[in-house]
Write a protein that holds these residues in place. Structure first.
Motif, PDB file in Angstrom:
ATOM      1  N   LYS A 173      -2.415  16.949   8.050  1.00  0.00           N
ATOM      2  CA  LYS A 173      -2.628  15.732   7.260  1.00  0.00           C
ATOM      3  C   LYS A 173      -4.085  15.310   7.150  1.00  0.00           C
ATOM      4  CE  LYS A 173       1.949  13.714   8.084  1.00  0.00           C
ATOM      5  NZ  LYS A 173       2.695  12.546   8.611  1.00  0.00           N
ATOM      6  N   ILE A 174      -4.895  15.679   8.138  1.00  0.00           N
ATOM      7  CA  ILE A 174      -6.270  15.167   8.183  1.00  0.00           C
ATOM      8  C   ILE A 174      -7.263  16.306   8.385  1.00  0.00           C
ATOM      9  CG2 ILE A 174      -7.870  13.639   9.445  1.00  0.00           C
ATOM     10  CD1 ILE A 174      -5.343  11.973  10.150  1.00  0.00           C
TER      11      ILE A 174
ATOM     12  N   THR B  39     -11.177  13.069   6.736  1.00  0.00           N
ATOM     13  CA  THR B  39     -10.598  12.756   5.430  1.00  0.00           C
ATOM     14  C   THR B  39      -9.101  13.043   5.445  1.00  0.00           C
ATOM     15  OG1 THR B  39     -12.665  13.405   4.366  1.00  0.00           O
ATOM     16  CG2 THR B  39     -10.730  13.230   2.957  1.00  0.00           C
ATOM     17  N   VAL B  40      -8.320  12.038   4.998  1.00  0.00           N
ATOM     18  CA  VAL B  40      -6.868  12.224   4.926  1.00  0.00           C
ATOM     19  C   VAL B  40      -6.561  13.090   3.710  1.00  0.00           C
ATOM     20  CG1 VAL B  40      -4.625  11.083   4.717  1.00  0.00           C
ATOM     21  CG2 VAL B  40      -6.437  10.016   6.054  1.00  0.00           C
ATOM     22  N   LYS B  41      -5.817  14.180   3.931  1.00  0.00           N
ATOM     23  CA  LYS B  41      -5.529  15.116   2.845  1.00  0.00           C
ATOM     24  C   LYS B  41      -4.536  14.516   1.857  1.00  0.00           C
ATOM     25  CE  LYS B  41      -6.305  19.112   5.862  1.00  0.00           C
ATOM     26  NZ  LYS B  41      -5.703  20.293   6.506  1.00  0.00           N
ATOM     27  N   SER B  42      -4.679  14.887   0.586  1.00  0.00           N
ATOM     28  CA  SER B  42      -3.808  14.339  -0.473  1.00  0.00           C
ATOM     29  C   SER B  42      -2.355  14.689  -0.249  1.00  0.00           C
ATOM     30  CB  SER B  42      -4.272  14.836  -1.842  1.00  0.00           C
ATOM     31  OG  SER B  42      -5.567  14.360  -2.121  1.00  0.00           O
ATOM     32  N   ASN B  43      -2.102  15.874   0.352  1.00  0.00           N
ATOM     33  CA  ASN B  43      -0.707  16.294   0.572  1.00  0.00           C
ATOM     34  C   ASN B  43      -0.110  15.718   1.852  1.00  0.00           C
ATOM     35  OD1 ASN B  43      -2.087  17.741   2.448  1.00  0.00           O
ATOM     36  ND2 ASN B  43      -1.337  19.771   1.822  1.00  0.00           N
TER      37      ASN B  43
ATOM     38  N   LEU C  64       0.748   9.420  -1.406  1.00  0.00           N
ATOM     39  CA  LEU C  64      -0.715   9.510  -1.448  1.00  0.00           C
ATOM     40  C   LEU C  64      -1.154  10.498  -2.532  1.00  0.00           C
ATOM     41  CD1 LEU C  64      -3.415   8.634  -0.195  1.00  0.00           C
ATOM     42  CD2 LEU C  64      -3.227  10.583   1.369  1.00  0.00           C
ATOM     43  N   ALA C  65      -0.407  11.598  -2.683  1.00  0.00           N
ATOM     44  CA  ALA C  65      -0.730  12.579  -3.725  1.00  0.00           C
ATOM     45  C   ALA C  65      -0.616  11.946  -5.105  1.00  0.00           C
ATOM     46  CB  ALA C  65       0.194  13.788  -3.599  1.00  0.00           C
ATOM     47  N   LYS C  66       0.435  11.137  -5.317  1.00  0.00           N
ATOM     48  CA  LYS C  66       0.652  10.463  -6.614  1.00  0.00           C
ATOM     49  C   LYS C  66      -0.464   9.456  -6.885  1.00  0.00           C
ATOM     50  CE  LYS C  66       4.036   7.594  -9.100  1.00  0.00           C
ATOM     51  NZ  LYS C  66       3.029   6.577  -9.405  1.00  0.00           N
ATOM     52  N   ILE C  67      -0.806   8.653  -5.861  1.00  0.00           N
ATOM     53  CA  ILE C  67      -1.858   7.632  -6.028  1.00  0.00           C
ATOM     54  C   ILE C  67      -3.179   8.295  -6.390  1.00  0.00           C
ATOM     55  CG2 ILE C  67      -3.259   5.934  -4.766  1.00  0.00           C
ATOM     56  CD1 ILE C  67      -0.681   5.287  -3.144  1.00  0.00           C
ATOM     57  N   ARG C  68      -3.531   9.351  -5.696  1.00  0.00           N
ATOM     58  CA  ARG C  68      -4.818  10.018  -5.945  1.00  0.00           C
ATOM     59  C   ARG C  68      -4.845  10.693  -7.311  1.00  0.00           C
ATOM     60  NH1 ARG C  68      -6.606  12.319   0.035  1.00  0.00           N
ATOM     61  NH2 ARG C  68      -7.383  10.290   0.783  1.00  0.00           N
ATOM     62  N   LYS C  69      -3.670  11.155  -7.766  1.00  0.00           N
ATOM     63  CA  LYS C  69      -3.596  11.727  -9.100  1.00  0.00           C
ATOM     64  C   LYS C  69      -3.848  10.657 -10.152  1.00  0.00           C
ATOM     65  CE  LYS C  69      -0.603  14.592 -12.000  1.00  0.00           C
ATOM     66  NZ  LYS C  69       0.758  15.178 -12.154  1.00  0.00           N
ATOM     67  N   ASP C  70      -3.264   9.484  -9.921  1.00  0.00           N
ATOM     68  CA  ASP C  70      -3.471   8.350 -10.847  1.00  0.00           C
ATOM     69  C   ASP C  70      -4.929   7.895 -10.813  1.00  0.00           C
ATOM     70  OD1 ASP C  70      -0.820   8.458 -11.492  1.00  0.00           O
ATOM     71  OD2 ASP C  70      -0.200   6.779 -10.211  1.00  0.00           O
ATOM     72  N   ILE C  71      -5.526   7.862  -9.619  1.00  0.00           N
ATOM     73  CA  ILE C  71      -6.947   7.472  -9.496  1.00  0.00           C
ATOM     74  C   ILE C  71      -7.820   8.433 -10.294  1.00  0.00           C
ATOM     75  CG2 ILE C  71      -8.901   7.418  -7.863  1.00  0.00           C
ATOM     76  CD1 ILE C  71      -6.972   6.254  -5.796  1.00  0.00           C
ATOM     77  N   GLN C  72      -7.498   9.717 -10.202  1.00  0.00           N
ATOM     78  CA  GLN C  72      -8.266  10.733 -10.934  1.00  0.00           C
ATOM     79  C   GLN C  72      -8.140  10.534 -12.439  1.00  0.00           C
ATOM     80  OE1 GLN C  72      -7.055  14.740 -10.001  1.00  0.00           O
ATOM     81  NE2 GLN C  72      -9.059  15.581 -10.459  1.00  0.00           N
TER      82      GLN C  72
ATOM     83  N   ILE D 282      -6.741   0.172  -3.517  1.00  0.00           N
ATOM     84  CA  ILE D 282      -6.097  -0.637  -2.469  1.00  0.00           C
ATOM     85  C   ILE D 282      -4.815   0.046  -2.005  1.00  0.00           C
ATOM     86  CG2 ILE D 282      -4.908  -2.829  -2.026  1.00  0.00           C
ATOM     87  CD1 ILE D 282      -7.000  -4.098  -3.999  1.00  0.00           C
ATOM     88  N   ALA D 283      -4.059   0.572  -2.961  1.00  0.00           N
ATOM     89  CA  ALA D 283      -2.813   1.273  -2.615  1.00  0.00           C
ATOM     90  C   ALA D 283      -3.122   2.524  -1.784  1.00  0.00           C
ATOM     91  CB  ALA D 283      -2.069   1.659  -3.897  1.00  0.00           C
ATOM     92  N   GLU D 284      -4.224   3.222  -2.129  1.00  0.00           N
ATOM     93  CA  GLU D 284      -4.642   4.412  -1.374  1.00  0.00           C
ATOM     94  C   GLU D 284      -4.979   4.034   0.071  1.00  0.00           C
ATOM     95  OE1 GLU D 284      -7.857   8.075  -1.799  1.00  0.00           O
ATOM     96  OE2 GLU D 284      -8.462   6.026  -2.338  1.00  0.00           O
TER      97      GLU D 284
END
Length: 759
Positions: A133-134, A139-143, A148-156, A236-238
């Motif tokens: 995970k880390i 750094t916390v991994k996206s997977n 977290l993967a969904k949030i980071r995809k939306d951030i991108q 914030i969600a991340e």
């Protein structure tokens, strides 16, 4: 009660602490106290001794664990918060702990210590989960989670949209008139662009920041406000999702609080034993025997030893038979107090299970080690030196029993000498009757005579060189030390008239019996000094004898190796000679065969004398005497073995395993084994046109090089011609032990003009 302060145990700890790396071993050392039961002392001795045996054969690396030390203390606090880097610290530490446990558990030298190792948990599941995970940088991994993967995809996605809009503005029409710099920056977690102060003529937006000169304003265009709001919400969600991941991992760690506490408790002991053993391994040390005797033979004061090393002088002292009082006397600065402290501090170290610096010791476990050493004068309590000593001695008398070691420095001084001496004798008599073991330093003749007259006491004198006025720090058994103030004054060229008066007064005061005692004491002193001198000479001779034996052994080994090398060279030369004679058809090879047999017999005889390494298993490492290289056993057959010789896989006869087994293992070190080398046309030698002896010499060297390089086969190009050179080379190959087989080349390899050799 054990008086660690006056005996400088804390000072000794401070010296050791400077050498330690681990925060946990430092903590263990700080809390270290003498044991009162022999089994705990002996157990600690066994642990440290096992590690010393391990370190003699292998190595281990101690890492700085201060980060984990801080993390562990945080973990015990229910109100502390944690970051992803704390989880990396947990993972790295327990991975390191797993490696240490593995190395020690697999070592043949470790047995008793396994009782500690089995109580150390490595938490492999937790460390693996954290690793998944880390990242190592925290750094916390996206997977780590689907969310977290969904949030980071939306951030991108939002970031790309913001980038597109802002770049359109940066490079749009009239942008030169209001854009200060064509770049996108972040202020207050919002994407903004650097504009000139006049931007409002061309762009609607919100100012988030100003440069120091106020010539640049950082503006969020109105077109990006909604996207920036969305970006902030996603960030914030991340953060919330990351916090959730960290808290879940910390909760899992805390659910193992009992195992973790047990692990750290045992790790503290283990790492202390490791660091202490690493610290003392290069010194001459001894683990004292625990019994009812007190005996020091060549034992150093530990603090003096660590400061002076070779300049430190060890002492011999013992309570022999039924004696329980030792009186140490002699001039000032002669080492009386140091001997007293050495007796006490070494007892404390021994009762902690630690080795002593020196040759041999026996110690007794005491409930009390009581000391009155140094000047305890107190201006605050309005106590003189004598009064403060008496206050301390009063406590000692009250606390002492038959299980006490009592150390008294200059007992009875600081007052009227006559009464002080009488009081000193009275105190000693009382303490002896209580049954304790007492060591006292003194200048009082009354105290020395008290020891001389009683069978339960022994006198010791400090050795002193009156010519150079330097102490020798040796203790002379059975000798009454002299303070010799008049002699010292005379050596310092004091007024002769004063010296004469003093000597006259002293003669009047001393009786004939006292002079007789002095004469006897001088004889004892000479005897003791002679004894010491003989002991030192004996030790020197034993050491020289040991060194000589080692040199003789080394010389014999070298001689044997040289003889073997010469015989091998002779054998090779004779073999070559035989081939030359055979092919020239001018000489009979019978004489050469005879010489070959003689040399071969001698060579085999030498090899038979050499001890073969028979107890082998896969993975063993051997320093082969013939090649002076380390070989690792890869495969074992009936009469042969395959070894990795510095990356090359070769087959050897078991009888050729002559050398030394290597015990040292390097931490995390691996040897790469080269696969069998493929045939390569570069491994060929052309000897066409060369004389027979020249050709054989080159072929011989070529084969050596090929074998050591791990090549399976080579090509020898000798041409067809009359066939003489071909026959000489092939006859040579028939008798070469390095050669497995040879054949004529195929049509494509060069036919009969080439010989293909396999090893």
């Amino acid at each position: 009660m054990i008086n660690t302060q006056q005996l400088e145990f804390e000072i000794y700890k401070d010296l050791i602490k400077k050498k330690f790396i681990s925060s946990f071993s430092i903590k263990y050392l700080e809390n270290l106290k003498p044991y009162q039961v022999s089994n705990k002392i002996i157990e600690t001795q066994q642990y440290i001794n096992e590690i010393l045996n391990f370190l003699a054969a292998e190595s281990i690396k101690i890492e700085n664990d201060s980060d984990y030390f801080s993390f562990y203390n945080k973990l015990m606090d229910p109100y502390e918060s944690f970051t992803s880097k704390d989880l990396v610290i947990f993972k790295n530490f327990h991975t390191y702990l797993r490696d240490i446990k593995k190395i020690l558990t697999e070592s043949k030298q470790i047995n008793k210590l396994k009782n500690i190792l089995k109580e150390i948990y490595t938490f492999s599941n937790l460390t693996q989960e954290i690793n998944e995970k880390i990242g190592n940088d925290g750094t916390v991994k996206s997977n780590a989670t689907a969310e977290l993967a969904k949030i980071r995809k939306d951030i991108q996605s939002v970031s790309k949209q913001l980038d597109t809009i802002l770049k359109k503005i940066l490079y749009g029409k009239n942008s030169d008139k209001f854009i200060q710099e064509r770049t996108i920056v972040i202020r207050n977690d919002r994407f903004v662009i650097p504009c000139k102060p006049n931007f409002r003529q061309f762009l609607n937006g919100i100012i988030h920041d100003l440069s120091k000169t106020a010539q640049t304003v950082f503006v969020e265009p109105s077109e990006t406000v909604e996207l920036n709001n969305k970006y902030q919400s996603l960030k914030i969600a991340e953060d919330e999702e990351i916090r959730k991941i960290i808290n879940e991992s910390i909760t899992k760690i805390k659910s193992h609080r009992l195992e973790l506490s047990n692990t750290i408790s045992n790790y503290e002991k283990l790492i202390f034993f490791l660091e202490y053993a690493l610290f003392v391994k290069d010194f001459d040390i001894t683990f004292p025997e625990i019994n009812d005797n007190i005996k020091f033979k060549k034992i150093h004061h530990p603090i003096i030893f660590l400061h002076k090393k070779e300049g430190s002088i060890p002492i011999d002292i013992e309570f022999e038979n039924n004696k329980n009082l030792i009186v140490i006397s002699g001039p000032n600065t002669g080492g009386k107090t140091a001997a007293l402290k050495s007796l006490g501090l070494n007892h404390i170290l021994a009762m902690c299970g630690l080795p002593l610096f020196g040759q041999y010791a026996e110690v007794k476990i005491f409930k009390n080690i009581l000391a009155d050493i140094g000047d305890n004068q107190s201006l605050i309590m309005d106590l003189s030196t004598f009064s403060s000593h008496m206050v301390n001695i009063k406590k000692i008398i009250e606390s002492s029993d038959n299980n006490s070691l009592i150390l008294l420095d200059e007992l009875g001084t600081g007052t009227d000498p006559k009464e002080g001496a009488i009081l000193a004798v009275a105190i000693l008599k009382y303490l002896v009757d209580k049954g304790g073991y007492i060591a006292v330093t003194t200048h009082f003749n009354e105290v020395k005579e008290f020891a001389l007259k009683n069978s339960f006491a022994e006198n010791y004198a400090v050795d002193f060189d009156y010519e150079t006025f330097t102490p020798k720090y040796n203790l002379l058994k059975g000798v009454l030390g002299k303070s010799d103030p008049i002699l010292i004054a005379k050596k310092l060229k004091f007024n002769p008239e004063v010296i004469e008066i003093a000597e006259k007064l002293l003669k009047e005061k001393k009786g004939s019996i006292e002079f007789e005692i002095e004469k006897i004491n001088e004889i004892k002193l000479e005897t003791e000094l002679l004894k010491k001198s003989l002991e030192n000479k004996k030790a020197e001779l034993e050491e020289k004898e040991k060194q000589l034996e080692e040199k003789i052994k080394e010389f014999n080994n070298k001689l044997q190796q040289k003889e073997e090398k010469l015989l091998e060279e002779a054998f090779t030369l004779l073999q070559k000679g035989k081939n030359l004679i055979k092919n020239s058809k001018q000489y009979s090879p019978n004489e050469i065969d005879k010489d070959l047999k003689i040399v071969s017999k001698k060579l085999n005889k030498i090899k038979e004398k050499k001890p073969k390494i028979t107890d082998i298993k896969i993975g063993d490492k051997i320093l082969l005497e013939k090649y002076n290289k380390i070989a690792e056993i890869l495969e074992i057959k009936k009469d042969t073995v395959y070894v990795n010789l510095e990356g090359i896989k070769i087959e050897l006869k078991k009888s050729d395993l002559i050398g030394e087994k290597i015990k040292n293992k390097t931490f995390n070190k691996k040897l790469d084994i080269k696969s069998d080398v493929k045939k390569d046309t570069s491994w060929e030698i052309n000897v066409i046109g060369k004389r027979a002896d020249e050709a054989l010499s080159e072929v011989d060297k070529f084969i050596d090089k090929a074998v050591l390089s791990g090549v399976n086969s080579v090509y020898i190009i000798h041409g067809r011609g009359t066939g003489i050179l071909k026959n000489i080379i092939r006859d040579f190959l028939k008798n070469d032990p390095r050669v497995k087989s040879f054949r004529a080349g195929t049509f494509h390899e060069g036919g009969d003009a080439v010989t293909v050799v396999e090893f």
